[in-house]
Write a protein that holds these residues in place. Structure first.
Motif, PDB file in Angstrom:
ATOM      1  N   ILE A   1       0.841  -1.200   0.000  1.00 42.45           N
ATOM      2  CA  ILE A   1       0.000   0.000   0.000  1.00 42.45           C
ATOM      3  C   ILE A   1       0.877   1.251   0.000  1.00 42.45           C
ATOM      4  O   ILE A   1       0.654   2.197  -0.772  1.00 42.45           O
ATOM      5  CB  ILE A   1      -0.943  -0.013   1.220  1.00 42.45           C
ATOM      6  N   LEU A   2       1.897   1.279   0.848  1.00 37.92           N
ATOM      7  CA  LEU A   2       2.804   2.429   0.882  1.00 37.92           C
ATOM      8  C   LEU A   2       3.592   2.557  -0.423  1.00 37.92           C
ATOM      9  O   LEU A   2       3.824   3.672  -0.912  1.00 37.92           O
ATOM     10  CB  LEU A   2       3.760   2.300   2.071  1.00 37.92           C
ATOM     11  N   VAL A   3       4.003   1.408  -0.969  1.00 39.35           N
ATOM     12  CA  VAL A   3       4.739   1.447  -2.236  1.00 39.35           C
ATOM     13  C   VAL A   3       3.849   1.999  -3.352  1.00 39.35           C
ATOM     14  O   VAL A   3       4.304   2.786  -4.199  1.00 39.35           O
ATOM     15  CB  VAL A   3       5.263   0.049  -2.598  1.00 39.35           C
ATOM     16  N   ALA A   4       2.578   1.611  -3.368  1.00 44.77           N
ATOM     17  CA  ALA A   4       1.661   2.120  -4.388  1.00 44.77           C
ATOM     18  C   ALA A   4       1.552   3.643  -4.300  1.00 44.77           C
ATOM     19  O   ALA A   4       1.582   4.345  -5.324  1.00 44.77           O
ATOM     20  CB  ALA A   4       0.292   1.467  -4.222  1.00 44.77           C
ATOM     21  N   LEU A   5       1.442   4.159  -3.093  1.00 43.23           N
ATOM     22  CA  LEU A   5       1.381   5.619  -2.927  1.00 43.23           C
ATOM     23  C   LEU A   5       2.695   6.265  -3.325  1.00 43.23           C
ATOM     24  O   LEU A   5       2.721   7.323  -3.982  1.00 43.23           O
ATOM     25  CB  LEU A   5       1.042   5.956  -1.475  1.00 43.23           C
ATOM     26  N   GLU A   6       3.807   5.634  -2.918  1.00 44.25           N
ATOM     27  CA  GLU A   6       5.127   6.155  -3.260  1.00 44.25           C
ATOM     28  C   GLU A   6       5.298   6.273  -4.776  1.00 44.25           C
ATOM     29  O   GLU A   6       5.725   7.316  -5.292  1.00 44.25           O
ATOM     30  CB  GLU A   6       6.198   5.232  -2.670  1.00 44.25           C
ATOM     31  N   GLU A   7       4.989   5.195  -5.488  1.00 48.66           N
ATOM     32  CA  GLU A   7       5.209   5.178  -6.931  1.00 48.66           C
ATOM     33  C   GLU A   7       4.219   6.082  -7.670  1.00 48.66           C
ATOM     34  O   GLU A   7       4.566   6.671  -8.690  1.00 48.66           O
ATOM     35  CB  GLU A   7       5.090   3.737  -7.459  1.00 48.66           C
ATOM     36  N   ARG A   8       3.024   6.221  -7.128  1.00 47.36           N
ATOM     37  CA  ARG A   8       2.018   7.010  -7.847  1.00 47.36           C
ATOM     38  C   ARG A   8       2.169   8.501  -7.610  1.00 47.36           C
ATOM     39  O   ARG A   8       2.190   9.297  -8.561  1.00 47.36           O
ATOM     40  CB  ARG A   8       0.606   6.562  -7.411  1.00 47.36           C
ATOM     41  N   VAL A   9       2.284   8.922  -6.362  1.00 45.78           N
ATOM     42  CA  VAL A   9       2.208  10.358  -6.079  1.00 45.78           C
ATOM     43  C   VAL A   9       3.576  11.018  -5.929  1.00 45.78           C
ATOM     44  O   VAL A   9       3.666  12.247  -5.980  1.00 45.78           O
ATOM     45  CB  VAL A   9       1.367  10.626  -4.801  1.00 45.78           C
ATOM     46  N   ILE A  10       4.637  10.218  -5.727  1.00 50.27           N
ATOM     47  CA  ILE A  10       5.967  10.817  -5.582  1.00 50.27           C
ATOM     48  C   ILE A  10       6.810  10.565  -6.821  1.00 50.27           C
ATOM     49  O   ILE A  10       7.345  11.493  -7.431  1.00 50.27           O
ATOM     50  CB  ILE A  10       6.682  10.281  -4.322  1.00 50.27           C
ATOM     51  N   SER A  11       6.912   9.295  -7.228  1.00 45.36           N
ATOM     52  CA  SER A  11       7.768   8.965  -8.361  1.00 45.36           C
ATOM     53  C   SER A  11       7.053   9.043  -9.700  1.00 45.36           C
ATOM     54  O   SER A  11       7.701   9.126 -10.745  1.00 45.36           O
ATOM     55  CB  SER A  11       8.359   7.558  -8.173  1.00 45.36           C
ATOM     56  N   GLY A  12       5.717   8.954  -9.681  1.00 44.10           N
ATOM     57  CA  GLY A  12       4.961   9.030 -10.932  1.00 44.10           C
ATOM     58  C   GLY A  12       5.040   7.787 -11.785  1.00 44.10           C
ATOM     59  O   GLY A  12       4.765   7.839 -12.992  1.00 44.10           O
ATOM     60  N   ARG A  13       5.390   6.642 -11.203  1.00 41.93           N
ATOM     61  CA  ARG A  13       5.435   5.386 -11.957  1.00 41.93           C
ATOM     62  C   ARG A  13       4.106   4.663 -11.800  1.00 41.93           C
ATOM     63  O   ARG A  13       3.915   3.868 -10.886  1.00 41.93           O
ATOM     64  CB  ARG A  13       6.591   4.510 -11.459  1.00 41.93           C
ATOM     65  N   LYS A  14       3.191   4.926 -12.695  1.00 42.27           N
ATOM     66  CA  LYS A  14       1.837   4.399 -12.558  1.00 42.27           C
ATOM     67  C   LYS A  14       1.798   2.879 -12.685  1.00 42.27           C
ATOM     68  O   LYS A  14       1.019   2.211 -11.997  1.00 42.27           O
ATOM     69  CB  LYS A  14       0.927   5.043 -13.600  1.00 42.27           C
TER      70      LYS A  14
END
Length: 632
Positions: free
Chosen positions: A189-202
């Motif tokens: 769950i945290l990784v999903a947020l990290e990749e989506r809202v910080i790194s932009g890797r959808k």
């Protein structure tokens, strides 16, 4: 630039001091106020003990390695045993809270953003509220920390290449699920947020979401797990948190994803006013738009931050104090002192109970404490009485997981060994292989000359971490003398042990206790409980009838309530006080006259009762025999 670095260094040092102070007070509060030994004592009373038992053998370790979430559960079981010492339990709780606060600090500092100030203490505050309610969420919290450690490792060391990063994500999610169970789903769950809202890797964010959905489903099929356990075992299967208190654990888990998302969206919004003002010309003298230099702004910001932290600390302290479960603490404290034979402490703890709160478990502990401190015949009516069989058997609606063990202890002290054995086996079936229950069963079988059966329970006890040596010592003694003929407690129980089995119910309490006195007329506990039974069932004449036994039992005077029974019998017969060979206490006679005067002064019984209570007569047998109530 140097001034800015010095200011930043001072600010970091300031928050470090604040954090240290917070956790020093946190540790002291858990150690001295909550007292983790009471949480340890609650295992087997408020929750099934078999979910917390720790065995030292290799097979126990292998069993945990072979199941989902087993390694974290193994660690939680081991650490739970250390709660028996207040200082160690407080250290464990503080260390866990400190790690959770570091996690909050890490989240708020993602992507170069400012570290959280008061937010870093929120997980510790949540945990403090939970343990203040005598919950034991250690398994769930360790699972959370394992998931968070995986997230930190992923952020710092996962390769940047998408394919390799995806492989690391999948391997880490599977490994953490095996290691920590469903609580590890916080990691994807945290990784999903990290990749989506910080790194932009959808695409990676979508893969993390699929991990949350697919891995528990696969585990449910592969390991034959209930689907609720596969997805939410950290809530529904946590033995340390009952179903009605799941909201605390859920809030702790949801805090970190919420904090990560909130930090990402909050910081840009907060930065907009600064960005919009960059095009403006700075005032002369490098003075800000508000008319103050940056150094002056920093000087004012520092005290404001301190005030915010202090206010937060005070709010946490107030919320923790208000939310603490003082009643559960008192009940556990009373039972703990009784089990450890600290009888004066039992009575002090009972006296601190709120008015109207007095359970069957509490009553049994109080009566034993009064007996062992020599006050049962003098002070039993300071406390509410439960006439009849309730002293020995707990009504079903009042039973908890550990009540049968408490009943077994009472029966064994009395000498009703068969009843003690039955209750001990019921306790073993209800709660699991609690060390105290194993010790009880071993002692019962030693008393009944069953050394081989006793050895089985002692061998089981030797598997428990902090009971290995005592169990091995007892096994050595049994090999040398299977009857333990030199053990004072075994000798006393054998001396009291009744040869008659009586089915105990409301009508057979007297027969039950008389049989013990027939076997051993010196069984003082059986005698005093018999007299207490006569008093509480309004049969003072039976008390007077049994007074000749006092001298044989070593009494030097008649206990106060027995004297009050003599006075009542004499008044009912319209005769002077009977000759007993003992002198009655002048104070008892004076209180009898005072009670009679109060009762005859008004035709309203309720009014007379109120006057008698105000006069301090509500702890007398006169009051109980008239109004059927006593104590608080």
């Amino acid at each position: 630039m140097k001034n800015d670095e010095r200011a930043t260094g001072a600010k970091t040092m300031l928050w470090s001091v604040a954090a240290r102070l917070f956790f020093v007070f946190f540790y002291g509060y858990v150690w001295l106020i909550i007292e983790p030994r009471l949480i340890h004592h609650s295992l087997g009373i408020q929750s099934f003990y078999d979910r917390f038992a720790f065995h030292t053998d290799w097979s126990f370790f292998q069993e945990h390695l072979a199941r989902v979430g087993g390694p974290v559960e193994y660690a939680a079981r081991l650490l739970s045993q250390c709660y028996r010492w207040d200082w160690a339990g407080a250290l464990i709780v503080t260390a866990v809270a400190w790690c959770a606060s570091l996690g909050a600090d890490f989240v708020t500092g993602r992507d170069g953003r400012s570290r959280g100030r008061v937010l870093r203490y929120v997980p510790a505050a949540m945990l403090l509220v939970m343990v203040g309610g005598y919950l034991h969420p250690l398994n769930a919290v360790l699972s959370l920390l394992a998931a968070f450690a995986g997230y930190v490792g992923y952020v710092r060391w996962a390769p940047q290449a998408p394919a390799r990063r995806l492989l690391v994500l999948l391997l880490a999610a599977v490994a953490l699920y095996w290691f920590a169970g469903s609580g590890s789903l916080l990691f994807p769950i945290l990784v999903a947020l990290e990749e989506r809202v910080i790194s932009g890797r959808k695409s990676l964010a979508a893969a993390a979401v699929l991990c949350v959905l697919v891995i528990p489903a696969a585990a449910a099929v592969g390991f034959d797990m209930p689907i609720t356990t596969a997805y939410a075992g950290f809530l529904v299967s946590d033995p340390g948190v009952p179903p009605g208190r799941w909201s605390y654990t859920l809030a702790l888990y949801l805090f970190f994803p919420t904090l990560l998302a909130g930090t990402v969206f909050w910081d840009p919004a907060r930065a907009r006013p600064a960005v919009s003002s960059r095009g403006r010309r700075a005032p002369k003298g490098n003075v800000s738009a508000a008319g103050k230099t940056p150094s002056a702004s920093r000087a004012r910001a520092l005290p404001a931050g301190m005030i915010a932290v202090i206010a937060f600390f005070l709010a946490v302290g107030g919320a923790t104090w208000i939310s603490r479960d003082a009643l559960t603490r008192s009940m556990l404290e009373i039972d703990y002192y009784s089990q450890h034979q600290r009888w004066d402490d039992v009575l002090r703890a009972v006296d601190r109970l709120p008015d109207g709160i007095y359970t069957v478990r509490c009553h049994r502990n109080t009566m034993l404490a009064l007996y062992h401190t020599g006050q049962l015949g003098d002070a039993m009516f300071r406390y509410p009485q439960r006439p009849g069989v309730a002293l020995f058997y707990t009504p079903k609606q009042y039973q908890d997981l550990g009540i049968h063990y408490q009943e077994s202890r009472l029966f064994l002290d009395l000498g009703q060994v068969n009843h003690a054995e039955r209750c001990a086996y019921e306790a073993l079936a209800a709660s699991g292989d609690h060390p105290a229950i194993l010790q009880q069963l071993a002692l019962i079988h030693i008393v009944k000359d069953r050394a081989e059966t006793a050895s089985i329970f002692l061998q089981a006890l030797a598997r428990h971490l902090f009971h290995r040596q005592s169990a091995r010592d007892m096994l050595e003694r049994l090999r040398a003398d299977p009857r333990l003929a030199d053990d004072p407690r075994v000798l006393q129980i054998r001396k009291n042990m009744s040869d008659t089995d009586i089915v105990l119910d409301e009508d057979t309490v007297e027969d039950f206790l008389q049989a013990l006195l027939e076997k051993n007329p010196q069984n003082k506990l059986a005698f005093e409980l018999l007299m207490a039974h006569f008093l509480s069932t309004a049969r003072p004449e039976k008390v007077v009838e049994n007074l000749p036994r006092l001298k044989d039992l070593g009494y030097r005077r008649i206990p106060r309530h027995y004297q009050e029974a003599i006075v009542l019998c004499a008044a009912a017969a319209g005769k002077p006080t009977a000759e007993t060979g003992w002198d009655l206490d002048p104070l008892v006679l004076r209180r009898a006259r005072e009670f009679q005067r109060i009762c005859s002064s008004t035709a309203d019984p309720l009014e007379a009762g109120g006057i008698a209570m105000a006069a301090g007569l509500d702890d007398s047998y006169f009051f109980f025999s008239t109004y059927g109530m006593s104590g608080r």
